[in-house]
Write an enzyme that holds these catalytic residues in place. Sequence first.
Site: not given
Length: 579
Positions: A312-314, A316, A341
């Site tokens: 998710y986000c960073v 990811g 994500f």
Amino acid sequence: MAQPDAPEMPLPSLEELQHWTWVMGRAQQMMLESGLSAAATGQRDLGLPVIPGFNDPATIQRAEAFWTDSLDLWQRFLDPKAAPSDEGKHARDKRFAAPQWRDNPLFDWIRQSYFLISDHLLRGIDEMPGVDERQKEQLRFAARGFLDAMSPSNFPATNPLVLEKTIETGGENLLKGLQNMLADLAKGQLTHTDPNAFEVGRNLATTPGKVVKRTPLYELIQYSPTTDKVLAVPLVIFPPWINRFYILDLTPEKSFIRWAVEQGITVFMVSWKSADASMSEVVWDDYVEAQIDAIDTVRDGLKVDAVHTIGYCVAGTTLAATLAVLAARGEAEKVKSATFFTAQVDFAKAGELLNFVDEDQLATIRTLSPDGFLDGRYLALTFNLLRGRDLIWNYVTNNYLLGQDYAPFDLLHWNGDTTNLPAKWHLSYLTDLYRDNLLVKPGALAVRGTPIDLTRVKTPSYIQAGREDHIAPAESVWSITHHFAGPVKFVLAGSGHIAGVVNPPALGKYQYWLNPEPVKTLAEFVAGATETKGSWWPDWIGWLRDQDDSTVPAKAARTPGKGMLQAIEDAPGAYVRAH
């Protein structure tokens, strides 16, 4: 004792209207006599210097337009019945939604004046000659922040709602607001929600499970199965290391983790430790190796060859690096699939956060980290500034000026639950990725001597982006499709960075778009996409089962603490509570 009704603002008298009509007419006459539109030509004829931004033709034309619009606005104030309908891009501005901003001519004029100044200021930036687009965007960002701060809704004397509330309560709203403000100053952070409404482990992060591993950098949580059989391939989730993991385990009806467990998945969650002085030397390599360690821990503990992963986000971004490292080491088969994500790997179009990575900003961050870690409150302020109108000034008005009670809101509780970051790691992330965009340059970055080349990633990937994401813009997330070599499925979800992800099917909110055709740009994807109402989660679980739909009984090692991975304590663990 009943409070007296708030007095209405007096309208100008006939004599005053006549006077101001004369002022307006005289101003128009002066403009015509001075010949603003021809001033630049006259200056050239006289041999006078033309100074860009002061008396060049474009600047003078903008000044003339501003004066004309100002006089039109004044005319509407003097004759409200002749004013045009209040439609256009400002019609839905929530700051001025109350009817008092339109019903009272004075406050309507204040509101319209603010819009007029805002529009002309931003238009002037757009039309500045000789300034590159990057600099213009920095100027726009600064201007928007200034304009949001200077909104008449933020000041008691220019906000009709605050004036009415002050008269109604005898000033009690201002005293309560002052109390709220002083409390926020004492803790160094703006309060968004009732601080006593939520507690991790009580009504947030309540999905049953056990912490089955703890390292100096992360805890690994395994969740208890609720189905008789589970997918043979388990799932390891890497949440953002700049936030608490329970964004994916909010209240039970919003929990992605609980939902995934109910779909028959053995779910593991990484809970990152909030940094302290002992983590001053933690760098990029440590987070990538931690992800590989978590993957290997689950593989060994459940005796499986591969795992599914989510970043998710960073996290990811870090997961993409992890996949590249595994590929370079000949270990790509350890990961059956990867889901992203709202994650970025190419930061060329990373949005407004790029405004925080110039040398002055980076130098400031260095001074804020004397003990080797960055206080999470600074990072929270940065993200709040990206949506200052909603996450800062809205609460200044409601909680400081109107003295309203804080409403309970689980998402905003999470938003304020800050996490510290290792200073060295944080700075390298900003410089290497956001500023220099090295992750998409094969071999420019490495982990423990292993070069990173995203073009070697062949792992099947599911990439989700939010249409209104202001932190990881959809176009930036889309660029992952240009760098991975394996099969990729892209889904564009409605809403933004959080609500676009945390969207349980039962809520029936938003929508998502899919386009199975091979396209090169996000615009082409959108043009040929099919919209589906509701959550994209069911589409994702279908895709995951397409990768491997074999199942095993949900017993032994599939139950936390019953296999090689011994239980340390109940979920959500200790790290999520540490500050």
